[in-house]
Design an enzyme around this catalytic site. Structure first.
Site, short mmCIF file in Angstrom:
data_model
loop_
_atom_site.label_atom_id
_atom_site.label_comp_id
_atom_site.label_asym_id
_atom_site.label_seq_id
_atom_site.Cartn_x
_atom_site.Cartn_y
_atom_site.Cartn_z
N ARG A 138 -6.04 -16.28 1.67
CA ARG A 138 -5.44 -15.42 0.64
C ARG A 138 -4.37 -16.15 -0.17
O ARG A 138 -3.94 -15.66 -1.22
CB ARG A 138 -4.76 -14.20 1.27
CG ARG A 138 -5.70 -13.29 2.01
CD ARG A 138 -5.13 -11.88 2.12
NE ARG A 138 -6.16 -10.99 2.61
CZ ARG A 138 -7.13 -10.46 1.85
NH1 ARG A 138 -7.16 -10.70 0.55
NH2 ARG A 138 -8.05 -9.70 2.38
N ARG B 258 0.86 -1.18 0.00
CA ARG B 258 0.00 0.00 0.00
C ARG B 258 0.90 1.23 0.00
O ARG B 258 1.94 1.24 0.63
CB ARG B 258 -0.94 -0.01 1.21
CG ARG B 258 -1.88 -1.21 1.16
CD ARG B 258 -2.92 -1.29 2.23
NE ARG B 258 -3.42 -2.66 2.31
CZ ARG B 258 -4.45 -3.13 1.58
NH1 ARG B 258 -5.08 -2.35 0.74
NH2 ARG B 258 -4.82 -4.39 1.69
N GLU C 182 -16.86 -12.05 7.82
CA GLU C 182 -16.10 -11.13 8.68
C GLU C 182 -16.75 -9.76 8.81
O GLU C 182 -16.61 -9.09 9.82
CB GLU C 182 -14.65 -11.00 8.21
CG GLU C 182 -14.51 -10.38 6.84
CD GLU C 182 -13.05 -10.15 6.41
OE1 GLU C 182 -12.14 -10.25 7.22
OE2 GLU C 182 -12.85 -9.87 5.22
N THR D 59 -8.84 -9.99 -6.33
CA THR D 59 -9.19 -9.96 -4.90
C THR D 59 -9.96 -11.22 -4.57
O THR D 59 -10.70 -11.73 -5.41
CB THR D 59 -10.04 -8.73 -4.54
OG1 THR D 59 -10.71 -8.99 -3.29
CG2 THR D 59 -11.12 -8.45 -5.57
N ILE D 60 -9.80 -11.72 -3.37
CA ILE D 60 -10.54 -12.93 -2.99
C ILE D 60 -12.00 -12.61 -2.67
O ILE D 60 -12.81 -13.51 -2.56
CB ILE D 60 -9.91 -13.66 -1.79
CG1 ILE D 60 -9.93 -12.78 -0.53
CG2 ILE D 60 -8.50 -14.13 -2.09
CD1 ILE D 60 -9.68 -13.57 0.74
N ASP D 61 -12.32 -11.33 -2.48
CA ASP D 61 -13.62 -10.99 -1.89
C ASP D 61 -14.79 -11.05 -2.86
O ASP D 61 -15.95 -11.08 -2.43
CB ASP D 61 -13.54 -9.59 -1.27
CG ASP D 61 -12.49 -9.50 -0.18
OD1 ASP D 61 -12.38 -10.46 0.60
OD2 ASP D 61 -11.78 -8.49 -0.11
N ARG E 252 -17.43 -23.49 20.10
CA ARG E 252 -16.04 -23.25 19.75
C ARG E 252 -16.00 -22.22 18.60
O ARG E 252 -16.94 -22.16 17.80
CB ARG E 252 -15.35 -24.52 19.24
CG ARG E 252 -15.08 -25.58 20.28
CD ARG E 252 -13.97 -25.16 21.24
NE ARG E 252 -13.59 -26.25 22.14
CZ ARG E 252 -14.30 -26.66 23.19
NH1 ARG E 252 -15.44 -26.09 23.49
NH2 ARG E 252 -13.84 -27.64 23.95
N GLY F 188 -8.03 -4.20 -6.73
CA GLY F 188 -9.44 -3.94 -6.47
C GLY F 188 -9.76 -2.46 -6.64
O GLY F 188 -9.05 -1.73 -7.35
N ARG G 42 -14.70 -9.18 3.46
CA ARG G 42 -14.92 -7.73 3.70
C ARG G 42 -16.40 -7.44 3.95
O ARG G 42 -16.96 -7.99 4.91
CB ARG G 42 -14.38 -6.92 2.53
CG ARG G 42 -12.84 -6.88 2.54
CD ARG G 42 -12.31 -5.59 2.01
NE ARG G 42 -12.95 -5.26 0.73
CZ ARG G 42 -12.55 -4.30 -0.06
NH1 ARG G 42 -11.49 -3.58 0.27
NH2 ARG G 42 -13.15 -4.05 -1.19
#
Lengths: 324, 324, 324, 324
Positions: free
Chosen positions: D257, D73, D224, D127-129, D248, D103, D173
């Protein structure tokens, strides 16, 4: 002469338990002994959850994670009254001997039970932690290490891509048995295990030295029982000391307990399952079957419970050399 | 005193060779010794394909299959002239000692070379076949077994769904080391290995007996060196004898040589890589580093070449019991 | 109004069939319809192998390869007499409608059966080959491709380490659907599929050209239905033409049919299982449920049987560009 | 006419980025365009970390997780001064166009940069999202889902063996794209995603109802970005309300990722890499290449940034039906 035995799993589940159950069942069948499964460990023993098993009952189970007999912790078995009920159930079902797959908690219960009621038990070391004296490896350990290592491989992709420092927490209770091969095989720079006194300051020094010679991505493996604290705690101290480091924490967690067992765990579970039944047939009791230096050994429960299996110190030196 | 060593891989590649190379390199660096990689085994030695390696050269390689130094077979090294050229290259590059990762073919060459030119070599057992005397396991064996076993697990899905009899051929040259854990861990009914005299007729009898008691899916593991013939040949004889059996053949093949090494192979490769360099430093030559009963041992090449590592006969009994 | 339906699997098994069966069962339960499983496809329908299923029957099956209902080919169902027996069984068991999981052979039988006896069937595309018109992807295709690709990844380790040319045969019947993503994702230099006219001479030219510009390792993917012959045949012609090439052949084989289904196959199997039951409830018959451009569509069996799903020609161009 | 382009990765890494980089490089080579890689995204652009790439540079990378160009970044690129330096570097290196893999943060920067300095960029959704408008799937999404699902499979072994309720947190995200197939494919009873208003009370009701009808093991998937809080928070509220439940928590975390990309991600990355370069050649700028309904589309960055890709609501109904 044994006519009817029962097998159960107790404590945390581990991959390869089903291979062991299968071997117990088929060895009993092979020798003309009847065999029952007890569901949910000592809890099911007290409640009379007995299931007759035959060769077909365990078909297509050798590759499965978890335990088909389920596991549970039993408060009641810790009481005399609970054990009396368990004994009554065994008598009602005509059980002559037991194979207990689990760890030291399981064996402690079995030993007490034998002293009180005379039912012989042979134990099988079923735990991912590999912390049992009397066997080089426990059933499930090899799978847990490989599962953790696969996770570390994936995390390293990200660590390398982003020049980050990952603190990865692996299981192992009070021992570094899982952490050590993860560190060596995962290309980690540092490993923190309960058996050694590595301070967080020493970790900080090593990371700072690496950072100064332009190393930008690091992996630190932290065993869950580490006395310096969890991966989260260590990471936050490191971040405070070296703010320029981009730190991340991953706790691999319960995935390490599951999954299809590796070849080694299927083989070990099978060897020990056979040995447990043949041990009972030969009059053994209060012993755990294990493999030491590729040879079958039976170790008294008193030893598995009180003696500590020491980790090979040469492994710590290996981590040091390999992260040069 | 060693100042500069070289490492190479020779013969068939195996998973964990890179972990071993990495350990050789970093151990050399750790002890202040220079280290070169020789590309393509003896062939590259003759052609002078030397590459200087340092710690960073082997970063991010521990998890990789194959060998970053590549491997090849060299006809020329079998000639005196070829070996003379190889020696000249080593002298020109100032190499004092060699680490040879491979099998008996590799070690035979190294021993001859040492007798003629005096360059010391320490060997590392790199082969999936596990057929080397002087080590319990060879580097790559555990991965090959797990790869084969994963394939067998997938095939069993289909065997069960279709009530079929699968003949699965696994690697292992002249030994059943790969076949045995595949049979035990894969839930196979029968295993055919070079070390035993199981006739195809006996296989037919066992399958026919199973068929009669309504068993409909079977897995037969055949080691590639089986003296009764390949899986294809055995299957066709079985099909002729029991036409109602729906038979299929799968040869697992070269996938067994590749793939990311398991934890055990990364650990073993690392242990042996360290031991090889420290062996050279301690004046050893013409020996292979291995792990026997979890202890490091150095075995003379003459023994690794001439002595046969016997397969544990108890494993055959295990297959019999577990397929009851 | 449907009161009781039955589900069966027929033809070759494929990963995700169990996810589909589970969805059929739970959708029926959700809508208050009784549901039976028929073992071994049409064969079990004729023999009356019916099993009542409820929600718990399909617990813990979504991740399993193969088919819990087993599959078989039935010669008898090809006869009028056989179909009469099947119909009688369905009537005796009170079955109003069928969900048939399989391919065109399965659907052809179902259509004929409906014409003769009026029992409505909705089909689900269960095959690894992805060669069915009326759905972008068939259940099992994504898993088969990933399984083949993992094998290719392992083989490439060895190909690279030894400078070899591997000819790898993948499944797919008369189509290149499996071969194409294996070639693109596996880094292959060449792909031979039934849909294109690539001659073995053209393959030889490409390999020779690569060899001349010092490229030393190659992967050639050959679809099993390739009209130039199997991987073995192509490889032997290549070896004859370029003897200096170190060629190897691997036939990936039956592993492609098994294994735990990928996320995509579990999702697709689930979507289609729901759609099949709700289609029956809405009066549909002689149609296959599929997903086209992420939308649910029902395609008449006559179309799935007679129309050909064409492979995207742009994929061939991709292989050419990516192997530059 | 493009003569020289550059490619970089920015933002979080995702599996398949390397397949995309490889396709960019080889497509450029195929069309006679020079191609550079920029290390560490905008940060490396500012610092002049340019590397000339050719066909061989990307050999053997298609199967690798992470990004060989690294990612970072850059605060500096958010300033006019930083962008001026980046522009100067591009001019100095003679770069005519850019391929940006990342992204919306990446694309926002690229768009601003184009407005100020006129350098055209075509984007690739890495991106994995899967939260980008303009493509059905993003590069890395399929792999992340499969990685999470494999973890869930292992956890279910333990959940079943111990009659436990697991709360498993997956990435994504602000979207439930990863959570939904994990729930359907993982056999979860409940899924909590940001796009729906499921209260923790509703979760408690569902679990209590299951508990009452003797269901003993549960899996709850929590995305998440869930507005009811993290898996840890939800689990502690549930435990408070139903103390008899053995709860649990597992946070799957960064492993999602990394890892070798699936076939789908390798294919998608390859398609988009080709499309990005050919888009630049055709004069496109400020667009993202994507695949919608299996067709290549270019979507303006303004749309990918401002429009929201809605999750298919039918998936929520599927979870409800399948957990019946």
């Amino acid at each position: 002469m044994m006519k009817r035995i029962a097998v159960f799993t107790s404590g945390g589940d581990s991959p390869g338990m089903n291979a062991c159950i299968r071997a117990v069942v088929r060895t009993a069948v092979y020798h003309g002994i009847e065999v029952y499964g007890i569901m949910r460990g000592y809890s099911g023993m007290i409640n009379g959850e007995f299931v007759k098993l035959d060769s077909a009952s365990v078909s297509n189970t050798v590759q499965k994670g978890g335990t088909i007999l389920k596991s549970a912790r039993s408060q009641k078995f810790l009481t005399k009254e609970g054990r009396q009920q368990a004994f009554d159930q065994l008598v009602n079902n005509g059980i002559d001997g037991l194979v207990a797959i689990g760890g030291n908690g399981t064996f402690t219960g079995a030993m007490l039970f034998e002293q009180e009621f005379g039912i012989p038990t042979v134990g099988a070391p079923g735990t991912i932690d590999n912390d049992l004296y009397g066997t080089d490896y426990t059933i499930g350990y090899d799978t847990a290490v490989n599962t953790a290592l696969e996770a570390i491989d994936k995390i390293r992709d990200t660590a390398d891509s982003h020049d980050r420092c990952f603190f990865i927490e692996v299981m192992g209770r009070d021992s570094g048995y899982i952490a050590i091969p993860c560190a060596i095989g995962g290309g980690a720079e540092i490993v923190m295990i309960p058996e050694t006194q590595m301070s967080t300051d020493a970790v900080i020094d090593t990371l700072r030295a690496g950072w100064k010679r332009s190393k930008t991505s690091f992996i630190v493996i932290v065993a869950e029982g580490e006395e310096e604290g969890s991966a989260t705690i260590v990471a936050s101290k490191v971040k405070e000391a070296i703010p320029e480091l981009d730190t991340r924490v991953t706790i691999i967690g319960h995935v390490q307990r599951g999954g299809s067992p590796t070849a080694a765990d299927r083989l070990l579970g099978s060897q020990i399952g056979i040995a447990a039944v043949e041990g009972l047939m030969n009059g053994m009791r209060n012993v755990m079957a294990g493999i030491v230096d590729r040879k079958l050994v039976y170790t008294p429960f008193t030893d598995t419970i009180h003696k500590k299996k020491l980790i090979n110190q040469s492994f710590m030196r290996m981590v040091e050399i390999l992260s040069v």
